[in-house]
Design an enzyme around this catalytic site. Structure first.
Site, PDB file in Angstrom:
ATOM      1  N   MET A 183      33.446 -10.350 -32.247  1.00 25.40           N
ATOM      2  CA  MET A 183      33.080 -11.763 -32.143  1.00 25.40           C
ATOM      3  C   MET A 183      32.213 -11.998 -30.900  1.00 25.40           C
ATOM      4  O   MET A 183      32.040 -13.135 -30.464  1.00 25.40           O
ATOM      5  CB  MET A 183      34.323 -12.650 -32.118  1.00 25.40           C
ATOM      6  CG  MET A 183      35.101 -12.639 -33.411  1.00 25.40           C
ATOM      7  SD  MET A 183      36.071 -14.119 -33.752  1.00 25.40           S
ATOM      8  CE  MET A 183      37.183 -14.140 -32.355  1.00 25.40           C
TER       9      MET A 183
ATOM     10  N   HIS B 196      35.276  -3.409 -26.062  1.00 23.03           N
ATOM     11  CA  HIS B 196      34.378  -3.295 -27.208  1.00 23.03           C
ATOM     12  C   HIS B 196      33.496  -2.050 -27.082  1.00 23.03           C
ATOM     13  O   HIS B 196      33.282  -1.321 -28.056  1.00 23.03           O
ATOM     14  CB  HIS B 196      33.461  -4.526 -27.286  1.00 23.03           C
ATOM     15  CG  HIS B 196      34.164  -5.823 -27.504  1.00 23.03           C
ATOM     16  ND1 HIS B 196      34.286  -6.770 -26.518  1.00 23.03           N
ATOM     17  CD2 HIS B 196      34.782  -6.339 -28.596  1.00 23.03           C
ATOM     18  CE1 HIS B 196      34.933  -7.822 -26.996  1.00 23.03           C
ATOM     19  NE2 HIS B 196      35.254  -7.578 -28.250  1.00 23.03           N
TER      20      HIS B 196
ATOM     21  N   LYS C  46      44.674  -3.513 -28.701  1.00 25.51           N
ATOM     22  CA  LYS C  46      45.151  -4.764 -28.095  1.00 25.51           C
ATOM     23  C   LYS C  46      45.594  -5.762 -29.156  1.00 25.51           C
ATOM     24  O   LYS C  46      46.577  -6.471 -28.978  1.00 25.51           O
ATOM     25  CB  LYS C  46      44.091  -5.398 -27.201  1.00 25.51           C
ATOM     26  CG  LYS C  46      44.676  -6.544 -26.348  1.00 25.51           C
ATOM     27  CD  LYS C  46      43.612  -7.339 -25.666  1.00 25.51           C
ATOM     28  CE  LYS C  46      42.936  -8.310 -26.587  1.00 25.51           C
ATOM     29  NZ  LYS C  46      43.742  -9.537 -26.830  1.00 25.51           N
TER      30      LYS C  46
ATOM     31  N   GLN D 138      46.733  -7.034 -35.915  1.00 24.89           N
ATOM     32  CA  GLN D 138      45.501  -6.984 -36.695  1.00 24.89           C
ATOM     33  C   GLN D 138      45.247  -5.585 -37.228  1.00 24.89           C
ATOM     34  O   GLN D 138      44.826  -5.419 -38.376  1.00 24.89           O
ATOM     35  CB  GLN D 138      44.328  -7.438 -35.831  1.00 24.89           C
ATOM     36  CG  GLN D 138      42.978  -7.315 -36.502  1.00 24.89           C
ATOM     37  CD  GLN D 138      41.867  -7.865 -35.648  1.00 24.89           C
ATOM     38  OE1 GLN D 138      41.592  -9.054 -35.669  1.00 24.89           O
ATOM     39  NE2 GLN D 138      41.224  -7.006 -34.878  1.00 24.89           N
TER      40      GLN D 138
END
Length: 281
Positions: free
Chosen positions: A26, A33, A145, A149
Site C-alpha cells: 500500500m 517492504h 508482521k 494476513q
C-alpha cells in the site's frame, strides 16, 4: 524500471517477464517492504511491485483518507532495488465500474484482527485475488508482521488453487524492537518512546515459554506484566493461538508451536505485533 497504471498496460508488460516475484504493497515503503523485494529478487527472474491503498480493507472511521502516501519516494526506493515493474493502479483499475464480487475466507478471519475489524479480511482477500489474477506471479511475498494476513492468504491460495507460492519473510524491526510499519509515522515522540513495549511483552512471553511454561495463561501473564509498565498503551488483546487455525490455546504443544500476538493503541495509533514460537523438531 517500468511503471504502469492500467490493467492493459500491466498485461503487456507482464508478457515480457519470466518467473515473477510479486510484492503487493500500500506504499509509503520502509525497509520491511524492501526486504520483501530483496527476497523476491533472489529467487525470481523479475520482480513486480504493486502500490495500491485498498479501500475495501478499511472500515468506517479507519485511516483510509489519512493513510501516508509518497509515490515519488516509493518509486525511487524501488528503482534503487532494481525492481522491474511497478503497478500503480487507480481504484477503477482494480475495481471496475459495477464490480460486485467479493472473496471471503472463513474461520481464520473470525478472530483476532478479524473480530475487531469486521470486513477487513474480505477486503484483503478480494484485492489479493484481483492482484494475483492480474500479475500472475510465480511467488508472492508478505511480511510476518501481519501474521493473520499471511494465514488468510495461504488459505486463499490453497482453497482457490491459485497456483502460486506464498513466501513469508521475517519482521523487520527498529533497533529498539518496534516492528516497522507505515503507521509508525502517526506516533508522537512520546508515543514512539513507549511503542517498543509491544515487542518487549512478546519477548517476555517467549522467555516464559523457554523457561518451560506451557500454559497459555502463564505466557499471557508474562506479557501483561510488561504491558502494565506502560499505562498509556491501551491493550486490545494478547493472544496465544494455533499458528495454522488461529484458535486460542489453553497450552502450547511444542510439536505445533504457537503464534503470540497483540494489538494496542498509543493515542490514536493502533499497532500490532507478533512472535512465533517455532515447532520443535
Amino acid at each position: 524500471m517500468r511503471v504502469v497504471t492500467t490493467r492493459d498496460e500491466l498485461t503487456a508488460a507482464r508478457a515480457e517477464l519470466g518467473t515473477v516475484g510479486f510484492v503487493p504493497t500500500m506504499g509509503y515503503l520502509h525497509d520491511g517492504h524492501l526486504s520483501l523485494v530483496r527476497a523476491a529478487t533472489s529467487a525470481n527472474d523479475s520482480v513486480v511491485v504493486s502500490i495500491f491503498v485498498n479501500p475495501t480493507q478499511f472500515g468506517p472511521g479507519e485511516d483510509l483518507d489519512n493513510y501516508p502516501r509518497d509515490l515519488d519516494r516509493d518509486l525511487a526506493l524501488l528503482e534503487a532495488e532494481g525492481v522491474d515493474l511497478v503497478w500503480t493502479p487507480a481504484v477503477e483499475d482494480v475495481y471496475p465500474a459495477g464490480s460486485s464480487t467479493r472473496v471471503s475466507v472463513g474461520g481464520v478471519t473470525d478472530v483476532l484482527e478479524g473480530a475487531r475489524r469486521p470486513g477487513h479480511f474480505d477486503g484483503v482477500a478480494t484485492v489479493c485475488t484481483i492482484l494475483f489474477g492480474a500479475v500472475r506471479p510465480t511467488r508472492a511475498y508478505f511480511g510476518q508482521k501481519d501474521a493473520q494476513q499471511t494465514v488468510v492468504i495461504r488459505r486463499l491460495v490453497r482453497d482457490l488453487a491459485l497456483g502460486l507460492e506464498v513466501c513469508v519473510e521475517p519482521i523487520r524491526r527498529e533497533p529498539d524492537g518496534l516492528a516497522m510499519s507505515s503507521r509508525n509515522t502517526y506516533l508522537s515522540p512520546a508515543e514512539r518512546a513507549v511503542a517498543p513495549v509491544l515487542h518487549r511483552a512478546l519477548v517476555a512471553a517467549e522467555e516464559s515459554y523457554a523457561a518451560g511454561h506451557r500454559l497459555a495463561s502463564e505466557l499471557l501473564s508474562a506479557a501483561h506484566a510488561v504491558l502494565a509498565t506502560e499505562p498509556t498503551a491501551q491493550v486490545e488483546y494478547v493472544s496465544v493461538a494455533d499458528p495454522d487455525t488461529l484458535a486460542e490455546l489453553d497450552d502450547v504443544d511444542p510439536a505445533r508451536g504457537a503464534l503470540l500476538s497483540l494489538a494496542a493503541r498509543l493515542g490514536r495509533t493502533r499497532l500490532i505485533d507478533n512472535l512465533v514460537l517455532p515447532r520443535s523438531v
